[in-house]
Design a protein around this motif. Structure first.
Motif, PDB file in Angstrom:
ATOM      1  N   UNK A   1       2.241   8.148  -7.943  1.00 22.01           N
ATOM      2  CA  UNK A   1       2.829   9.292  -8.478  1.00 22.01           C
ATOM      3  C   UNK A   1       3.533   9.349  -9.607  1.00 22.01           C
ATOM      4  N   UNK A   2       3.468   8.235 -10.591  1.00 22.80           N
ATOM      5  CA  UNK A   2       4.055   8.250 -11.777  1.00 22.80           C
ATOM      6  C   UNK A   2       3.229   9.158 -12.790  1.00 22.80           C
ATOM      7  N   UNK A   3       4.033   9.465 -13.782  1.00 24.54           N
ATOM      8  CA  UNK A   3       3.267  10.541 -14.735  1.00 24.54           C
ATOM      9  C   UNK A   3       2.562   9.642 -15.576  1.00 24.54           C
ATOM     10  N   UNK A   4       1.654  10.623 -15.857  1.00 26.03           N
ATOM     11  CA  UNK A   4       0.382  10.257 -17.094  1.00 26.03           C
ATOM     12  C   UNK A   4      -0.600   9.210 -17.048  1.00 26.03           C
ATOM     13  N   UNK A   5      -0.565   8.421 -15.748  1.00 32.58           N
ATOM     14  CA  UNK A   5      -1.539   7.504 -15.643  1.00 32.58           C
ATOM     15  C   UNK A   5      -3.025   7.787 -15.693  1.00 32.58           C
ATOM     16  N   UNK A   6      -3.709   7.401 -16.697  1.00 29.10           N
ATOM     17  CA  UNK A   6      -5.210   7.398 -17.014  1.00 29.10           C
ATOM     18  C   UNK A   6      -6.060   6.449 -16.069  1.00 29.10           C
TER      19      UNK A   6
ATOM     20  N   UNK B   1       0.771  -1.294   0.091  1.00 33.98           N
ATOM     21  CA  UNK B   1       0.074   0.345   0.042  1.00 33.98           C
ATOM     22  C   UNK B   1       0.798   1.424   0.111  1.00 33.98           C
ATOM     23  N   UNK B   2       1.854   1.188   0.755  1.00 39.90           N
ATOM     24  CA  UNK B   2       2.758   2.504   0.843  1.00 39.90           C
ATOM     25  C   UNK B   2       3.658   2.421  -0.708  1.00 39.90           C
ATOM     26  N   UNK B   3       4.105   1.592  -1.189  1.00 40.64           N
ATOM     27  CA  UNK B   3       4.657   1.599  -2.590  1.00 40.64           C
ATOM     28  C   UNK B   3       3.502   2.133  -3.437  1.00 40.64           C
ATOM     29  N   UNK B   4       2.495   1.558  -3.616  1.00 42.48           N
ATOM     30  CA  UNK B   4       1.377   1.993  -4.620  1.00 42.48           C
ATOM     31  C   UNK B   4       1.030   3.375  -4.130  1.00 42.48           C
ATOM     32  N   UNK B   5       0.668   3.946  -3.104  1.00 45.79           N
ATOM     33  CA  UNK B   5       0.320   5.385  -2.963  1.00 45.79           C
ATOM     34  C   UNK B   5       1.471   6.271  -3.083  1.00 45.79           C
TER      35      UNK B   5
END
Length: 151
Positions: free
Chosen positions: A127-132, A118-122
């Motif tokens: 926070x990776x760019x351009x995720x739709x 959950x920490x890695x995901x959040x």
């Protein structure tokens, strides 16, 4: 391109990559110098990419593996390049694959437990760019994992 002897050497190496040149030669009924030349030629042709250690991540305490299927915002001209560059920097991402179709990218992510995931995901994935869009698939079992070719 490959003859029967080359295929035999590749089969032996796939089955046991730690074989020495002398052991390969004995198993293939060749001289060590002939094996060396053939292996060197296949490396020069790019047929073999090297040897690697395969680590059992679960033995190191990583109990969670998640496959993330990601659709990128393709209205951004650098969406793929920016996303992939940023995803490469996330240590918990073991694999990045790109696709044609509804899903653009798949990430294989590991964590020690669900709290860490959950920490890695959040903090890192979202926070990776351009995720739709993003879809998480929890890994339950690896039924078959084999990179050996039928030579």
């Amino acid at each position: 391109m490959l003859d029967d002897t080359d295929r035999r050497l590749l089969r032996l190496l796939q089955a046991e990559p730690t074989l020495t040149n002398a052991e390969l030669a004995a198993s293939a009924n060749l001289t060590p110098s002939r094996v060396f030349r053939r292996i060197e030629k296949m490396q020069a042709q790019g047929l073999t990419l090297g040897k690697e250690a395969v680590i059992d991540w679960s033995a190191l305490g990583y109990a969670v593996e998640v496959s993330l299927r990601i659709t990128l915002d393709k209205t951004q001209p650098r969406a793929f390049d920016d996303f992939i560059a940023a995803a490469r920097e996330v240590p918990e991402v073991l694999e990045i694959q790109t696709f044609l179709g509804r899903v653009d990218v798949r990430l294989a992510v590991i964590a020690r437990d669900m709290t860490e995931y959950q920490q890695v995901y959040r903090k890192r994935i979202l926070t990776l760019p351009h995720i739709a869009d993003i879809e998480a698939l929890m890994h339950l079992a690896r039924i078959k994992s084999n990179e050996a070719l039928p030579l």
